[in-house]
Design a protein around this motif. Structure first.
Motif, mmCIF file in Angstrom:
data_model
loop_
_atom_site.group_PDB
_atom_site.id
_atom_site.type_symbol
_atom_site.label_atom_id
_atom_site.label_comp_id
_atom_site.label_asym_id
_atom_site.label_seq_id
_atom_site.Cartn_x
_atom_site.Cartn_y
_atom_site.Cartn_z
ATOM 1 N N GLU A 180 0.738 -1.233 0.235
ATOM 2 C CA GLU A 180 0.114 -0.065 -0.082
ATOM 3 C C GLU A 180 0.941 1.071 -0.085
ATOM 4 O OE1 GLU A 180 -2.616 -0.086 3.283
ATOM 5 O OE2 GLU A 180 -3.762 -1.610 2.572
ATOM 6 N N THR A 181 2.115 1.101 0.494
ATOM 7 C CA THR A 181 2.811 2.504 0.773
ATOM 8 C C THR A 181 3.893 2.494 -0.367
ATOM 9 O OG1 THR A 181 4.386 0.980 1.986
ATOM 10 C CG2 THR A 181 2.825 2.365 3.098
ATOM 11 N N SER A 182 3.750 1.429 -1.385
ATOM 12 C CA SER A 182 4.731 1.448 -2.568
ATOM 13 C C SER A 182 4.437 2.693 -3.492
ATOM 14 C CB SER A 182 4.697 -0.053 -3.373
ATOM 15 O OG SER A 182 5.099 -0.838 -2.285
ATOM 16 N N GLN A 183 5.515 2.986 -3.996
ATOM 17 C CA GLN A 183 5.525 4.087 -5.174
ATOM 18 C C GLN A 183 5.889 3.531 -6.500
ATOM 19 O OE1 GLN A 183 6.574 8.486 -4.079
ATOM 20 N NE2 GLN A 183 7.890 8.293 -6.030
ATOM 21 N N SER A 184 5.225 3.967 -7.480
ATOM 22 C CA SER A 184 5.893 3.580 -8.725
ATOM 23 C C SER A 184 7.313 3.938 -8.910
ATOM 24 C CB SER A 184 5.104 4.123 -9.799
ATOM 25 O OG SER A 184 5.709 3.995 -11.198
ATOM 26 N N ILE A 185 8.205 3.023 -9.651
ATOM 27 C CA ILE A 185 9.557 3.241 -9.693
ATOM 28 C C ILE A 185 9.821 4.193 -10.798
ATOM 29 C CG2 ILE A 185 9.478 1.366 -11.698
ATOM 30 C CD1 ILE A 185 12.508 0.594 -11.034
ATOM 31 N N TYR A 186 8.686 4.542 -11.563
ATOM 32 C CA TYR A 186 8.813 5.840 -12.601
ATOM 33 C C TYR A 186 8.399 7.058 -11.813
ATOM 34 C CZ TYR A 186 8.914 1.411 -15.492
ATOM 35 O OH TYR A 186 9.190 0.314 -15.992
ATOM 36 N N GLN A 187 8.044 6.902 -10.863
ATOM 37 C CA GLN A 187 7.911 8.474 -10.023
ATOM 38 C C GLN A 187 8.688 8.510 -9.074
ATOM 39 O OE1 GLN A 187 3.716 7.641 -8.913
ATOM 40 N NE2 GLN A 187 2.957 8.217 -11.005
ATOM 41 N N THR A 188 9.823 7.685 -8.797
ATOM 42 C CA THR A 188 10.844 7.691 -7.697
ATOM 43 C C THR A 188 12.016 8.101 -8.381
ATOM 44 O OG1 THR A 188 9.752 5.995 -6.986
ATOM 45 C CG2 THR A 188 11.920 6.301 -5.997
ATOM 46 N N ASP A 189 12.781 9.173 -7.726
ATOM 47 C CA ASP A 189 14.061 9.460 -8.205
ATOM 48 C C ASP A 189 15.264 8.581 -7.614
ATOM 49 O OD1 ASP A 189 16.484 11.106 -8.897
ATOM 50 O OD2 ASP A 189 16.058 12.789 -7.742
ATOM 51 N N LEU A 190 15.763 7.978 -8.673
ATOM 52 C CA LEU A 190 16.668 7.107 -8.427
ATOM 53 C C LEU A 190 18.041 7.378 -8.804
ATOM 54 C CD1 LEU A 190 14.720 3.898 -9.377
ATOM 55 C CD2 LEU A 190 15.143 4.711 -6.945
ATOM 56 N N SER A 191 18.398 8.333 -9.064
ATOM 57 C CA SER A 191 19.668 9.016 -9.617
ATOM 58 C C SER A 191 20.675 9.355 -8.723
ATOM 59 C CB SER A 191 19.326 10.542 -10.517
ATOM 60 O OG SER A 191 18.678 11.349 -9.525
ATOM 61 N N GLY A 192 20.445 9.286 -7.486
ATOM 62 C CA GLY A 192 21.417 9.536 -6.464
ATOM 63 C C GLY A 192 22.035 8.165 -5.977
ATOM 64 N N PRO A 193 22.726 7.822 -5.134
ATOM 65 C CA PRO A 193 23.359 6.801 -4.357
ATOM 66 C C PRO A 193 22.175 6.000 -3.752
ATOM 67 C CG PRO A 193 23.784 8.642 -2.871
ATOM 68 C CD PRO A 193 23.167 9.268 -4.284
ATOM 69 N N VAL A 194 22.028 4.778 -4.445
ATOM 70 C CA VAL A 194 20.646 3.990 -4.132
ATOM 71 C C VAL A 194 21.225 2.323 -3.969
ATOM 72 C CG1 VAL A 194 19.083 5.562 -5.299
ATOM 73 C CG2 VAL A 194 20.176 3.612 -6.521
ATOM 74 N N ALA A 195 20.622 1.664 -3.146
ATOM 75 C CA ALA A 195 20.451 0.236 -3.269
ATOM 76 C C ALA A 195 19.087 -0.236 -3.341
ATOM 77 C CB ALA A 195 20.859 -0.104 -1.830
#
Length: 252
Positions: A180-195
């Motif tokens: 329920e708390t998940s956000q679409s990957i396409y609406q998430t900023d993943l350009s920084g340091p991520v795991a």
């Protein structure tokens, strides 16, 4: 950490890449009456390596491995796996890392496919748990198509503790889950340091692992099927990070 126990790999591509990578190939068995051009080219490469080489029958190879070996089997030393301690030491040195965390991937083929995608996406490191996870077997090597030899792979005893160390190094941790708390990957900023944390084939992320993530993300499904195979989902997710980073670099 390393496993000195010899293990077998098989298949033309897997053995060829192991030889070219300078991996610790100890011995090679090759089908003696083969006329396959790729196999004959591999024979030349094996002869140049001056490793122990045996030309054996197809039946002998079948006895060595119960899988599609394509006429070649090799014995290698266990892959070098790093530890949680190594991970903590290296985290501080990584600039804008992309880390793949695998939570209890049980199928060695899925593990190999995830590693192949990780290598293709240029990940900084792969972290997976020691317990309840597939180990790096001959099948993993074959599916990974040489990726095992080129990746920084960390096998840890406590995945939640490893994730906490990753977060303390300033890396945002995103768990993939239909929640329920998940956000679409396409609406998430993943350009920084991520795991990116990928869960088990059937059960997904374990509860404590999910709780340890900074955010949960998902892949929007347009069809009737509500989930992808974990290896496919890993590839899609990693390359969305790559796409975002490419766009981010172009604007700076």
């Amino acid at each position: 950490m390393s496993d000195d126990k010899p293990q077998l790999i098989f298949g033309i591509h897997a053995v060829e890449l192991a030889l070219k990578a300078g991996e610790q190939v100890a011995e090679i068995w090759l089908q003696k009456d083969a006329q396959n051009k790729r196999l004959l080219n591999l024979l030349k490469l094996a002869e140049q390596s001056r490793l122990p080489l045996s030309r054996v029958s197809l039946q002998d190879l079948d006895r060595l491995v119960n899988d599609r070996h394509q006429g070649v089997v090799a014995r290698i030393r266990g892959v070098q796996l790093k530890t949680e301690k190594d991970l903590k030491k290296q985290l501080v040195n990584w600039q804008n890392p992309l880390i793949l965390v695998l939570d209890c991937i049980e199928d060695p083929r899925n593990l190999g496919a995830c590693l192949r995608s990780a290598d293709a996406a240029g990940v900084t490191a792969v972290v997976f748990s020691k317990d309840k996870s597939a180990s790096i077997t001959a099948v993993t090597h074959k599916t990974a198509a040489g990726a095992v030899e080129h990746l920084e792979i960390f096998q840890v005893t406590n995945l939640v503790r490893a994730i906490e160390a990753i977060k303390q190094a300033g890396v945002w941790v995103y768990g993939t889950a239909l929640d329920e708390t998940s956000q679409s990957i396409y609406q998430t900023d993943l350009s920084g340091p991520v795991a990116i944390v990928m869960g088990n084939e059937g059960k997904g992320l374990r509860h404590l692992v999910k709780q340890s993530c900074d955010h949960l993300i998902d892949l929007p499904m347009a069809g009737a099927v509500q989930s992808l195979n974990v290896a496919v989902a890993t590839g899609v997710t990693l390359f969305e990070v790559v796409r975002q980073r490419s766009l981010h670099a172009d604007t700076h």
